[in-house]
Design a protein around this motif. Structure first.
Motif, short mmCIF file in Angstrom:
data_model
loop_
_atom_site.label_atom_id
_atom_site.label_comp_id
_atom_site.label_asym_id
_atom_site.label_seq_id
_atom_site.Cartn_x
_atom_site.Cartn_y
_atom_site.Cartn_z
N VAL A 112 0.84 -1.21 0.00
CA VAL A 112 0.00 0.00 0.00
C VAL A 112 0.87 1.25 0.00
O VAL A 112 0.59 2.22 -0.72
CB VAL A 112 -0.95 0.01 1.22
N ALA A 113 1.93 1.25 0.80
CA ALA A 113 2.83 2.41 0.84
C ALA A 113 3.48 2.63 -0.53
O ALA A 113 3.58 3.76 -1.01
CB ALA A 113 3.90 2.20 1.91
N CYS A 114 3.92 1.55 -1.16
CA CYS A 114 4.55 1.63 -2.47
C CYS A 114 3.58 2.16 -3.52
O CYS A 114 3.89 3.07 -4.29
CB CYS A 114 5.09 0.26 -2.87
N LEU A 115 2.37 1.60 -3.55
CA LEU A 115 1.36 2.03 -4.52
C LEU A 115 0.97 3.49 -4.29
O LEU A 115 0.71 4.22 -5.25
CB LEU A 115 0.12 1.13 -4.42
N SER A 116 0.93 3.91 -3.04
CA SER A 116 0.58 5.30 -2.74
C SER A 116 1.60 6.26 -3.34
O SER A 116 1.23 7.30 -3.91
CB SER A 116 0.51 5.51 -1.22
N ILE A 117 2.87 5.93 -3.22
CA ILE A 117 3.92 6.80 -3.75
C ILE A 117 3.87 6.84 -5.27
O ILE A 117 3.98 7.91 -5.88
CB ILE A 117 5.30 6.34 -3.26
N VAL A 118 3.71 5.69 -5.90
CA VAL A 118 3.65 5.66 -7.37
C VAL A 118 2.44 6.44 -7.87
O VAL A 118 2.54 7.22 -8.83
CB VAL A 118 3.61 4.21 -7.89
N PHE A 119 1.29 6.27 -7.22
CA PHE A 119 0.09 6.98 -7.64
C PHE A 119 0.22 8.48 -7.36
O PHE A 119 -0.23 9.31 -8.15
CB PHE A 119 -1.14 6.41 -6.93
N LEU A 120 0.86 8.83 -6.24
CA LEU A 120 1.09 10.24 -5.93
C LEU A 120 1.86 10.93 -7.06
O LEU A 120 1.51 12.04 -7.48
CB LEU A 120 1.88 10.36 -4.62
#
Length: 359
Positions: A15-23
């Motif tokens: 979730v942390a990884c996906l949040s950064i990529v989507f950000l």
């Protein structure tokens, strides 16, 4: 201590990884909705850093083994050096417009020591490694956890609040410190470190306690999120960043909630495990993938385009990580693929008759 599979961290790391990529895929900030969305997604960086100390404290709660730093320099430090060089070259010859050696040298110094690349979080993690070595020897066994957490929390919140709420003096150096450099010293992350240490050291007990108080934690996520959004939209803290003092409470609430949710899952889906295993490399390489896409394609600024960019950045980054790890030198460049639920790393390197697989 034997290795323990912290299965809940696979979901949290993903979730942390996906949040950064989507950000970084959302390049729309002309409305409160997109501004707020990007603000909430910013929790990914402190969550990612927090995870590193949870794992470390669980494995080495009272000491660090011989070769501790050497191993991390090989698989985390070298990729950091590689990507600081890559992003400095990019900033000098493709983005800055002043393709000069002196500019490159300046960008390299800023990248390595001042955190002026998207790989800066690795420098924070290395500070955590040094803090861990120092604290397990001189601090954690000498003072009560309550006082360590209180002091770390007060220091961290006060430090970030100062830079969030106080305007910088009218001087270029001061403005630079307020805009960029204040995120680098460990003081801005020390509460995450203290909380993560105790959570990692007593993982089973604290996970049980989080489940016991789950209703309060569930309520704290929207509550801290609303407060953070209000401070952002009212221009009290107008900066869109993970280095806000209110982000501490939102991040910890969200991390606790995700751990509770993950603990309830009967199994961890294979896709979540795979993204978690590749998360370090994804974090390092996805800005490059996004810049390549941006160079060749012109997409409108809307949510659909952001989602398309996100999918390409995620899949492209994962593909690069997997391909590079098929070579014996690849893990030094882009980081190793992490362990799976069985605590083993996938052995997908290219070998021949004279080359033995590397464990």
């Amino acid at each position: 201590m034997g290795k323990v599979s912290l299965k809940e961290l696979f979901l949290l790391r993903t979730v942390a990884c996906l949040s950064i990529v989507f950000l970084h895929s959302v390049d729309v900030a002309d409305s409160w909705f997109f501004g707020g969305l990007r603000l909430f997604l910013s929790f990914g960086t402190p969550a990612f850093i927090l995870i590193s100390e949870i794992v470390l404290a669980n494995a080495y709660p009272t000491h660090t083994p011989k070769g501790f730093l050497k191993k991390r320099l090989r698989y985390i430090g070298i990729p950091y050096i590689c990507f600081v060089i890559i992003y400095s070259l990019q900033n000098t010859f493709t983005l800055a417009g002043k393709a000069e050696i002196s500019v490159l040298a300046t960008n390299l110094v800023k990248g390595f020591f001042l955190g002026e690349t998207s790989a800066y979080f690795v420098a924070i993690i290395f500070q955590f490694y040094l803090l861990h070595m120092f604290f397990v020897r001189y601090v954690f066994n000498r003072f009560r956890p309550k006082w360590i957490l209180i002091i770390a929390g007060l220091v961290n919140v006060s430090y970030l609040a100062f830079f969030n709420l106080v305007s910088p003096p009218d001087h270029p150096t001061a403005i630079y410190v307020w805009d960029t450099f204040y995120r680098m010293p460990f003081i801005g992350w020390v509460f995450y470190f203290a909380v993560a240490y105790y959570l990692g050291r007593n993982y089973v007990q604290y996970l049980s306690m989080l489940q016991k108080y789950r209703h309060y934690i569930y309520a704290s996520v929207p509550l801290t999120g609303i407060v953070m959004l209000f401070l952002f939209m009212s221009d009290i803290i107008p900066v869109l960043s993970s280095k806000r003092f209110d982000m501490i409470f939102f991040t910890l609430s969200t991390v606790f909630m995700l751990l509770i949710v993950a603990a309830k899952l009967r199994g961890v889906p294979s896709l979540i495990v795979k993204i978690s295993q590749c998360s370090f490399g994804i974090y390092l390489v996805h800005p490059l993938v996004l810049s390549v896409i941006d160079h060749f394609f012109i997409l409108p600024n809307n949510m659909f385009s952001a989602f398309v960019l996100f999918l390409f950045a995620l899949s492209g980054s994962m593909g690069i990580v997997v391909v590079f790890n098929r070579f014996s030198w690849g893990s030094y460049f882009i980081g190793r693929i992490g362990v799976g639920l069985d605590l083993k790393r996938p052995n997908n390197r290219i070998t021949n008759e004279k080359t033995q697989p590397v464990n």
